[in-house]
Scaffold this active site. Structure first.
Site, PDB file in Angstrom:
ATOM      1  N   GLU A 134      27.031 -35.043  19.017  1.00 26.93           N
ATOM      2  CA  GLU A 134      26.569 -34.417  17.778  1.00 26.93           C
ATOM      3  C   GLU A 134      25.078 -34.166  17.905  1.00 26.93           C
ATOM      4  OE1 GLU A 134      27.448 -36.412  14.112  1.00 26.93           O
ATOM      5  OE2 GLU A 134      29.484 -36.977  14.740  1.00 26.93           O
ATOM      6  N   GLU A 178      31.250 -42.368  15.892  1.00 28.52           N
ATOM      7  CA  GLU A 178      29.983 -43.090  15.708  1.00 28.52           C
ATOM      8  C   GLU A 178      30.241 -44.580  15.479  1.00 28.52           C
ATOM      9  OE1 GLU A 178      26.726 -39.803  14.369  1.00 28.52           O
ATOM     10  OE2 GLU A 178      27.696 -40.897  12.728  1.00 28.52           O
TER      11      GLU A 178
END
Length: 366
Positions: free
Chosen positions: A244, A141
């Protein structure tokens, strides 16, 4: 389609008494997942998830040994293996990208070398153990960069240098390994254009996959995710994967399973106020409907570049001793507060470990 699952906390859940069932029959988690068409496993790796006194940081303690053991289990059963390198001793995400203890005091150039050395050594160790990944995510991320403060946005020149060091290490170990770069907030097209435009403008090494995190209670509706994927697939000519994703199946409490009082529990990630605007109810059927619609939209990505998804922590059952962060872990990331499992109502198994209907939707989607 890649039908992937991130099961990084599994060993800890099992050690804390977690068991899994399908149709009332107790089974190994990986056997259950395989029977539902899951074909890939994602595992995070932290550098050193322990305090100086040896206290674990929690959340599965994804050190090398734990990750290697889970990887071997997955590979033996024929799953693909995505290795997710955080380059931190604990959680790395858009809100925190903490330099590992062993790298403190290094300047930007030193951190670049550390990323290369760590990546290369880690992959060589996996290969030596017979558990080579089939895909590698360089960073986790990365929306706001990595290894702060040097690699924090808007310092895209440093971000590109650090990430490129990891990519070069992957290539030097195995030129056939595919590389993913992964941002959060999959519905934010401006974020993806800004980040990848700057990455390439600063000479970032090439890669194969763009990963997107998408949580409907944080990142808008599925239409926003679809619009972003439609754009960036064509703009960057990369294969896309939702790296995700999750959707809750209940807002019922699970305190009894953890043995913790309210004063010790952080509570749900899906706070009640976040569920009010969801397009799907937080029910078992709502979860199943969400997964069907997600896969449908992934399949619509142009040029067949929508390749699949990784469901995040589908097996993180609420069991005493398995929590998102221990006291030592919370101290490391500077996030005071409570522990406990904040994700159990997002799993693909109910609190007792029974497989939920969404798994059947994943299996039957075609």
């Amino acid at each position: 389609m890649i039908r992937g699952m991130d099961i990084s906390s599994l060993a800890e859940v099992e050690q804390c008494g977690g068991k899994f069932f399908d149709g009332g029959r107790e089974m190994d988690l990986l056997q259950i997942l395989k029977s539902y068409g899951v074909n890939y496993i994602r595992l995070r790796l932290w550098n050193d998830p322990y305090a100086e006194d040896g206290s674990p940081y929690g959340a599965g303690c994804s050190d090398f040994g734990t990750t290697l053991s889970l990887a071997k289990r997955a590979l033996l059963q024929g799953f693909g293996f995505l290795l997710d390198l955080h380059y931190s001793d604990f959680w790395a995400d858009p809100g925190k990208q903490t330099v590992p203890k062993a790298w403190r005091g290094l300047d930007a150039q030193g951190l670049e070398q550390a990323v290369y050395d760590f990546t290369k050594r880690t992959l060589e160790d996996f290969r030596a153990a017979g558990a080579m990944p089939t895909m590698v995510a360089v960073g986790n991320e990365l929306s706001n960069g990595l290894l702060w403060p040097y690699g924090k946005t808007p310092h895209y020149n440093t971000i590109a240098s650090l990430v490129s060091a990891g990519i070069r290490a992957v290539r030097d170990v195995d030129g056939a390994l595919s590389v993913m770069l992964h941002l959060d907030n999959g519905g934010d097209n401006d974020l993806y254009r800004r980040w990848f435009d700057n990455y390439f403008a600063n000479g970032g090494e090439d890669f194969e996959w763009i990963g997107l995190s998408y949580y409907p209670f944080w990142h808008g509706n599925l239409a926003a995710l679809e619009a972003n994927m439609q754009d960036i697939a064509v703009r960057y000519k990369k294969d896309l994967i939702v790296a995700e994703v999750s959707m809750g199946f209940t807002m019922d409490d699970y305190q009894e399973y953890e043995g913790l009082c309210d004063a010790q529990r952080k509570g749900y990630a899906t706070k009640p106020e976040l569920t009010a605007g969801l397009d799907y109810p937080m029910t078992k059927q709502g979860q199943a409907d969400f997964m069907y619609d997600l896969m449908t939209r992934i399949r619509k990505v142009p040029q067949q570049r929508g390749k699949g998804f990784f469901y995040w922590e589908p097996a993180w059952l609420p069991r005493h001793g398995s929590e998102w962060a221990t006291a030592a872990g919370r101290e490391y990331i500077g996030e005071p507060g409570k522990g406990g499992n904040e994700w159990a109502n997002q799993a693909l198994f109910d609190y007792e470990g029974n497989a939920l209907p969404a798994l059947g939707v994943i299996r039957d989607f075609c």
